[in-house]
Design a protein around this motif. Sequence first.
Motif, short mmCIF file in Angstrom:
data_model
loop_
_atom_site.label_atom_id
_atom_site.label_comp_id
_atom_site.label_asym_id
_atom_site.label_seq_id
_atom_site.Cartn_x
_atom_site.Cartn_y
_atom_site.Cartn_z
N ALA A 1 -2.54 7.02 5.30
CA ALA A 1 -2.33 5.64 5.40
C ALA A 1 -1.17 5.20 5.40
O ALA A 1 -0.33 4.64 5.84
N ILE A 2 -0.50 5.37 3.93
CA ILE A 2 0.87 5.16 3.65
C ILE A 2 1.94 5.69 4.70
O ILE A 2 2.75 5.02 5.07
N MET A 3 1.72 7.22 4.97
CA MET A 3 2.84 7.68 5.91
C MET A 3 2.64 6.96 7.14
O MET A 3 3.66 6.85 7.70
N ALA A 4 1.40 6.66 7.61
CA ALA A 4 1.22 6.07 8.72
C ALA A 4 1.84 4.50 8.99
O ALA A 4 2.70 3.97 9.84
N ALA A 5 1.69 3.96 7.88
CA ALA A 5 2.68 2.42 7.57
C ALA A 5 3.86 2.81 7.81
O ALA A 5 4.69 1.76 8.36
N LYS A 6 4.34 3.73 7.13
CA LYS A 6 6.11 3.78 7.13
C LYS A 6 6.45 4.09 8.48
O LYS A 6 7.33 3.70 9.27
N LEU A 7 5.53 4.89 9.25
CA LEU A 7 6.08 5.52 10.66
C LEU A 7 6.03 4.08 11.42
O LEU A 7 6.85 4.07 12.68
N GLN A 8 5.19 3.14 11.17
CA GLN A 8 5.00 1.83 12.03
C GLN A 8 6.13 0.84 11.61
O GLN A 8 6.16 0.07 12.21
N GLY A 9 6.81 1.20 10.68
CA GLY A 9 7.83 0.41 10.18
C GLY A 9 7.20 -0.91 9.46
O GLY A 9 8.10 -1.71 9.54
N CYS A 10 6.13 -0.83 9.06
CA CYS A 10 5.73 -1.93 8.21
C CYS A 10 6.68 -2.21 7.01
O CYS A 10 7.14 -1.60 6.08
N ARG A 11 6.84 -3.83 6.94
CA ARG A 11 7.90 -4.44 5.98
C ARG A 11 7.60 -3.89 4.58
O ARG A 11 8.42 -3.83 3.82
N THR A 12 6.20 -4.29 4.18
CA THR A 12 6.04 -4.07 2.87
C THR A 12 4.65 -3.16 2.78
O THR A 12 3.64 -3.60 3.57
N ILE A 13 4.74 -2.22 2.09
CA ILE A 13 3.68 -1.21 1.87
C ILE A 13 3.30 -1.05 0.42
O ILE A 13 4.12 -0.44 -0.33
N ILE A 14 2.17 -1.51 0.04
CA ILE A 14 1.61 -1.51 -1.23
C ILE A 14 0.62 -0.45 -1.68
O ILE A 14 -0.39 -0.35 -0.95
N GLY A 15 1.02 0.74 -2.46
CA GLY A 15 0.10 1.76 -2.75
C GLY A 15 -0.72 1.36 -4.10
O GLY A 15 -0.13 1.03 -4.92
N LYS B 1 4.96 6.25 -3.23
CA LYS B 1 6.45 5.70 -3.05
C LYS B 1 7.43 6.74 -2.38
O LYS B 1 8.31 6.45 -1.28
N SER B 2 7.26 7.88 -2.66
CA SER B 2 8.21 9.08 -1.99
C SER B 2 7.78 9.04 -0.48
O SER B 2 8.72 9.59 0.44
N LEU B 3 6.53 8.57 -0.12
CA LEU B 3 6.26 8.87 1.28
C LEU B 3 6.27 7.57 2.21
O LEU B 3 6.10 7.48 3.48
N GLY B 4 6.81 6.48 1.58
CA GLY B 4 7.03 5.22 2.10
C GLY B 4 6.73 4.04 1.64
O GLY B 4 7.05 2.95 2.01
N ALA B 5 5.82 4.02 0.34
CA ALA B 5 5.14 2.62 -0.38
C ALA B 5 6.57 2.08 -0.80
O ALA B 5 7.31 2.63 -1.42
N THR B 6 6.58 0.55 -0.39
CA THR B 6 7.58 -0.11 -1.08
C THR B 6 7.55 -0.73 -2.37
O THR B 6 8.35 -1.01 -3.26
N HIS B 7 6.01 -0.39 -2.89
CA HIS B 7 5.47 -1.11 -4.16
C HIS B 7 4.33 -0.19 -4.55
O HIS B 7 3.72 0.10 -3.77
N GLY B 8 4.30 -0.23 -6.04
CA GLY B 8 2.79 0.51 -6.35
C GLY B 8 2.27 -0.44 -7.49
O GLY B 8 3.06 -0.93 -8.34
N ILE B 9 1.02 -0.65 -7.50
CA ILE B 9 0.08 -1.10 -8.42
C ILE B 9 -0.81 -0.10 -9.25
O ILE B 9 -1.55 0.59 -8.64
#
Length: 388
Positions: free
Chosen positions: A221-235, A247-255
Amino acid sequence: MPHNTTTPQSSTEAIVSHPPVDGERQWRLEQIAIGRPAEYEAVVEIVASGICHTDLGCGTAPDGTPGFPVPPYPRVLGHEGAGIVREVGSRVSKVQPGDKVLLSFAFCTQCHNCQFGAPGYCSQFSPINFTGNKEAFATIKESKPIGGSFFGQSSFSRLTKVQEVSMVKVNNLITNDEEFKLFAPLGCGIQTGAGTVTQLAKATADDTIAVIGLGGVGLSAIMAAKLQGCRTIIGIDRVPERIELAKSLGATHGINTAKMAGSLTEEVRKLTKEVGTTITIDATGVVPLIQQGVEFTANQGQVVLLGVAPMDAGLQVQVVPFMVTGKKLLGSMEGGVYPEEYIPQMIRWYQSGRFPVDRLVKFYKVGDYQQAIRDMEDGSTIKPVLLW
């Protein structure tokens, strides 16, 4: 063109699930018998098969466990296969012997959802995929039945009978044998995570997305969110290594839920300027996390459930307060996709460098399946793939 290339009954090697003892799985690599395919089946020689948590659950649950309508033990599981067609039934039309196929779930093709929606919501999904065929295989000496056709395929067998609807022909898409093995898990976990983002939630660059649980499904899902260009991706996870991988696959933030100062809702709202996420995906099935996901999702946002919660689990939703937020609560089965269209799409994304599934996969010889399971359960491997 000849349909049949195998003997009336063949011997094959398979991982057979036997009844658990004291809650421990009893899986053994054995020689078993496989017969000729039915009219809408093909015999496929498996090259590689992914291991999914659904396999572990259905191979450990005692007979009669609610929510696991699988045939009685012994049974052959596996539902993420890549293989070569060796024989086809009399009414199979879309593949022929020698074709390379990736395997996915089965569906009836006739119900409303199969014809007008997504086949993952087939009205017969559970009996077709979980119950399968109680006599798909047999023991060699006594010819006692062994259950199979799990998700239309039972890919934990070197030779297996596969439903025609479960096969996606990829002859013209695969560039080499290593790619073919790598793509074995596309037909379940990876398509579920990615399809939920691109097809079901229809994420865009305007979306802020949170993914709870960073296993194979969540990371897809993280990879797909990056592919879709989502502005904020939280893992979101409790394992630091998985958060870093996200984060290396596209997440902009991690919790890291194991090290939060406040609640998960508070942490997400801090990262989203108190607005919340427009898309929240749960890949854990952990009810308290889902409950907070509903809370931190923005007004008019979507909460999508992927993780398998206990059968008697429930959420607390106050009807009127929930209604006025305009939020949506959705369930995702297989990402809401049609595998014959979506699997080729994922392959093209990978080949263009935009969907690095190779970052999730680790290969094991089939004889090392127990080690593969241990590595999956302790988190050191995201997606183990067995090589036959």
